[in-house]
Design an enzyme around this catalytic site. Structure first.
Site, PDB file in Angstrom:
ATOM      1  N   ARG A 169       0.942  -0.999   0.059  1.00  0.00           N
ATOM      2  CA  ARG A 169       0.023   0.014   0.053  1.00  0.00           C
ATOM      3  C   ARG A 169       0.885   1.207   0.030  1.00  0.00           C
ATOM      4  O   ARG A 169       2.199   1.113   0.298  1.00  0.00           O
ATOM      5  CB  ARG A 169      -1.064   0.174   1.287  1.00  0.00           C
ATOM      6  CG  ARG A 169      -2.137  -0.657   1.309  1.00  0.00           C
ATOM      7  CD  ARG A 169      -3.182  -0.581   2.449  1.00  0.00           C
ATOM      8  NE  ARG A 169      -2.346  -0.615   3.739  1.00  0.00           N
ATOM      9  CZ  ARG A 169      -1.833   0.449   4.490  1.00  0.00           C
ATOM     10  NH1 ARG A 169      -2.260   1.798   4.035  1.00  0.00           N
ATOM     11  NH2 ARG A 169      -1.401   0.502   5.564  1.00  0.00           N
ATOM     12  N   LYS A 195       5.920   1.421   4.662  1.00  0.00           N
ATOM     13  CA  LYS A 195       6.328   0.411   4.269  1.00  0.00           C
ATOM     14  C   LYS A 195       7.900   0.433   3.606  1.00  0.00           C
ATOM     15  O   LYS A 195       8.188  -0.547   2.867  1.00  0.00           O
ATOM     16  CB  LYS A 195       5.488   0.256   3.016  1.00  0.00           C
ATOM     17  CG  LYS A 195       3.904  -0.082   3.452  1.00  0.00           C
ATOM     18  CD  LYS A 195       3.700  -1.171   4.189  1.00  0.00           C
ATOM     19  CE  LYS A 195       2.264  -1.503   4.712  1.00  0.00           C
ATOM     20  NZ  LYS A 195       2.077  -2.637   5.507  1.00  0.00           N
ATOM     21  N   VAL A 206       1.577 -10.116   3.366  1.00  0.00           N
ATOM     22  CA  VAL A 206       2.211 -10.292   1.685  1.00  0.00           C
ATOM     23  C   VAL A 206       3.236 -11.332   2.048  1.00  0.00           C
ATOM     24  O   VAL A 206       3.577 -12.172   0.865  1.00  0.00           O
ATOM     25  CB  VAL A 206       2.736  -9.023   1.207  1.00  0.00           C
ATOM     26  CG1 VAL A 206       3.633  -9.058   0.111  1.00  0.00           C
ATOM     27  CG2 VAL A 206       1.547  -7.937   0.955  1.00  0.00           C
ATOM     28  N   GLU A 228       1.751 -14.693   2.421  1.00  0.00           N
ATOM     29  CA  GLU A 228       1.197 -14.944   1.092  1.00  0.00           C
ATOM     30  C   GLU A 228       2.153 -15.629   0.054  1.00  0.00           C
ATOM     31  O   GLU A 228       2.214 -16.631  -0.660  1.00  0.00           O
ATOM     32  CB  GLU A 228       0.483 -14.009   0.411  1.00  0.00           C
ATOM     33  CG  GLU A 228      -0.764 -13.628   1.547  1.00  0.00           C
ATOM     34  CD  GLU A 228      -1.457 -12.368   0.913  1.00  0.00           C
ATOM     35  OE1 GLU A 228      -2.463 -11.868   1.251  1.00  0.00           O
ATOM     36  OE2 GLU A 228      -0.954 -11.700  -0.226  1.00  0.00           O
ATOM     37  N   ASP A 277      10.176  -1.466  50.164  1.00  0.00           N
ATOM     38  CA  ASP A 277      10.589  -1.566  48.782  1.00  0.00           C
ATOM     39  C   ASP A 277      11.873  -2.193  48.214  1.00  0.00           C
ATOM     40  O   ASP A 277      12.128  -2.057  47.157  1.00  0.00           O
ATOM     41  CB  ASP A 277      10.699   0.309  48.273  1.00  0.00           C
ATOM     42  CG  ASP A 277       9.253   0.834  48.113  1.00  0.00           C
ATOM     43  OD1 ASP A 277       8.264   0.081  47.977  1.00  0.00           O
ATOM     44  OD2 ASP A 277       9.314   1.949  47.912  1.00  0.00           O
ATOM     45  N   TYR A 318      16.111  -5.548  55.683  1.00  0.00           N
ATOM     46  CA  TYR A 318      16.938  -6.534  56.209  1.00  0.00           C
ATOM     47  C   TYR A 318      17.676  -6.149  57.477  1.00  0.00           C
ATOM     48  O   TYR A 318      17.939  -5.161  57.775  1.00  0.00           O
ATOM     49  CB  TYR A 318      17.696  -7.301  55.113  1.00  0.00           C
ATOM     50  CG  TYR A 318      17.089  -7.942  54.208  1.00  0.00           C
ATOM     51  CD1 TYR A 318      16.762  -9.254  54.049  1.00  0.00           C
ATOM     52  CD2 TYR A 318      16.334  -7.175  53.117  1.00  0.00           C
ATOM     53  CE1 TYR A 318      16.292  -9.944  53.121  1.00  0.00           C
ATOM     54  CE2 TYR A 318      15.548  -7.918  52.280  1.00  0.00           C
ATOM     55  CZ  TYR A 318      15.445  -9.097  52.111  1.00  0.00           C
ATOM     56  OH  TYR A 318      14.994  -9.797  51.255  1.00  0.00           O
TER      57      TYR A 318
END
Length: 627
Positions: free
Chosen positions: A288, A293, A392, A395, A508, A517
């Site tokens: 197209r 393209k 395409v 195909e 977090d 920790y």
């Protein structure tokens, strides 16, 4: 095997696209319906023809009619040959132009294809887009009822699901995007409200489908960063519903294209082409008219090839077909002018009186003409700058029953993810295009055959009918999951669901030894031992009681220990590690994931550990999980 559907469970299917699969033409002064062609029409028809039409009580197709309401009412009311019942949407021309040529194709299309400098940010066009989406909803709501299946297609209708869900919450809604979904860094260029509206519209569906894993990942990242919703294996809990994201690479009717090789008309046209260009190698492209393209890039690459390989002068021809499209948009008109000038330059400077390097047609082709060119050419040059899929390429591969010919394919096309045996190229690199054209032309017949056989096996195994069945099967599965009561297999591993744990206690921190920790690397703060005891079954027998009725195995200590319920822990320290290199790249993808992940090589095991981020809204905190 097809199982005859239970009439009590049969549903009605509503297919929604921008345009109806017919156009209105005038014959003897009266409007008549004329079938329209297109990839989506072929896909839906193939799906229904494969015994799936009997699964639905009735099939509707809703879209813009292309005529006014008075003309539509003049049409013959007999059922159309394709078996669809049409639900036309009528809009004023100015409103439609702002929705279609404006927001859809001057904002969304260039943005989602990464042509950011082409994007227009027009609030009026956006409002028209919303208005037309609402017009679709109004037309549908006159007909749909709870339990119906609504399948929405493409970027023109990204608001529609939210309008339908608001009025008919029990609908089963699927949405499929036929173009790429861009990375968050591109998507965020839209105004914030537009971002939220588009994502909210898509999440109002039950299943959101994409062509590739990349597009799905980009969507999930945008959902997290714009709306704050995380996902669990591509499932998002949004508005108290499960919404699934899936990957469904659309395909073609393989047998239709493969068998057409021997079609009498195709064979005659193919022979005529060989007669017209005796002794010449044929390169073929069809696209197209669209800046995505890369037609100008491939022309530049072909010109460079001719300059660097003069031995092919007068021994090759490039047949280029460009199909008219959206010429009312200035960028498309500019593109046509550029293509015309490039072709003129190549033919005038390189060609001779007896030889024209580029044969150019600005028109559409019928099926037989297209198949003749597919099956006559030596090389198909398909190099879009960015393409959602590109049928395409598929195909062309399917049509080569002789298993000859070479596919030169852009790595930026969605089809490149499947057609890995094609010669792949960076479409922006004209030197590489020139090099790969030469590589394709000198490829041996044996290698052509091997590559074609590989790609044809892929296409034959996942046809357009498989695509549609796959999508609708997963749509029904996620809908069933929404209706099913909560059970252990569907519960998320979330700290909010564990007894004795308050969201305020979460941190977090994602890395051992960081805040949250005890200060000794790898040792948790005593205040959080209860959380770890609940997560590690070996420290709390209660966890085993929770899952005794399920056929589960427990893996712990970065996969160094293993046990079945009721058995002792077994150490797997002697497990061989030669397999690491083969999957290191895959695990590294998790380690490089921006959502605070890391990769750990521990003893003889490599383990990818992901620590889920807390949700961004209030106390809806997602807990510590490993995937």
């Amino acid at each position: 095997m097809f199982v005859k559907p239970n009439p009590e469970r049969m549903k009605r299917l509503f297919v929604i696209s921008n345009r109806l699969p017919v156009s209105v033409v005038h014959s003897d002064g009266k409007p008549v319906l004329q079938p329209a062609s297109g990839g989506l029409v072929s896909a839906i028809e193939s799906y229904l023809e494969s015994n799936n039409r009997e699964s639905f009580e009735k099939v509707y197709w809703c879209g813009v009619s292309g005529c006014n309401e008075a003309e539509w009412n003049e049409l013959n009311s007999d059922a159309p040959a394709d078996g669809f019942s049409y639900l036309p949407v009528f809009t004023e021309k100015k409103l439609y132009d702002q929705y279609y040529f404006g927001f859809s194709n001057s904002t969304i299309w260039p943005l989602f294809h990464y042509f950011t400098s082409f994007v227009e940010y027009n609030a009026g066009h956006y409002n028209s887009y919303s208005t037309v989406n609402l017009a679709f909803a109004d037309s549908l709501l006159k007909h749909v009822k709870p339990g119906d299946v609504v399948w929405i297609h493409d970027y023109h209708l990204m608001h529609l699901a939210s309008y339908l869900r608001e009025k008919q919450p029990e609908l089963t809604i699927g949405f499929f995007l036929h173009i790429p979904f861009p990375s968050y860094e591109i998507f965020r260029l839209l105004p914030r409200q537009w971002q939220a509206d588009i994502l909210g519209g898509l999440l109002s569906a039950d299943l959101v489908g994409f062509h590739t894993e990349d597009y799905a990942a980009h969507f999930l990242e945008s959902v997290q960063k714009v709306l704050g919703y995380t996902n669990d294996r591509k499932v998002i809990c949004y508005a108290d519903r499960f919404v699934k994201t899936g990957v469904f690479p659309i395909s073609i009717d393989f047998e239709k294209f493969n068998q057409a090789f021997e079609n009498k008309t195709v064979s005659e046209l193919r022979e005529k082409l060989h007669t017209s260009f005796p002794g010449k190698r044929i390169i073929f492209s069809v696209d197209r008219l669209d800046y995505t393209k890369g037609v100008s890039h491939r022309l530049a690459g072909y010109k460079l090839f001719l300059q660097q390989h003069p031995e092919y002068l007068e021994k090759i021809v490039f047949i280029l077909v460009v199909v008219p499209s959206r010429e009312f948009i200035p960028k498309y008109a500019e593109r046509k002018k550029m293509i015309d000038e490039l072709i003129s330059d190549i033919n005038s400077k390189t060609g001779t009186i007896n030889w024209q390097p580029v044969i150019y047609q600005y028109n559409s082709l019928d099926f037989e003409q297209m198949l003749a060119l597919y099956t006559a050419c030596d090389l198909a040059l398909i190099t879009p700058i960015r393409d959602g899929m590109n049928l395409v390429a598929k195909e062309f591969v399917a049509s080569r029953k002789d298993q000859h010919g070479v596919l030169l394919l852009s790595e930026m096309a969605g089809a490149a993810k499947e057609l890995t045996a094609a010669i792949q190229v960076n479409p922006n690199d004209t030197q590489e295009i020139a090099n790969k054209i030469y590589e394709g032309l000198v490829m041996t017949s044996t290698e052509q055959q091997e590559r074609m056989a590989h790609m044809q096996n892929i296409l034959a195994g996942y046809t357009v009918s498989n695509w549609a069945v796959d999508f609708n099967t997963q749509l029904q599965m996620i809908k069933s999951r929404q209706r099913r009561p909560a059970s252990p297999e569907y519960l998320r591993l979330d700290m909010n669901h564990l007894p004795g744990v308050r969201p305020a206690e979460l941190t977090d921190s994602r890395v051992p030894g960081d805040a949250g920790y005890s200060g000794k690397k790898g040792l948790p703060d005593p205040r959080r031992l209860n959380q770890h005891e609940l997560l590690h079954e070996r420290r709390n027998a209660a966890a085993e009681a929770w899952f005794t009725h399920l056929p589960l195995k427990f893996v712990s200590d970065h996969a160094l220990k293993f046990r079945r319920i009721g058995n002792e822990w077994k150490t797997l320290a002697n497990t061989p590690s030669h397999w690491k290199e083969s999957i290191q790249w895959l695990l590294q993808q998790y380690g490089n994931d921006p959502v605070n992940s890391f990769l750990e090589d521990l003893a003889r095991r490599v383990t990818a550990i992901r620590l889920r981020q807390p949700e961004q809204h209030g106390d809806e905190v997602a807990g510590l999980t490993g995937e």
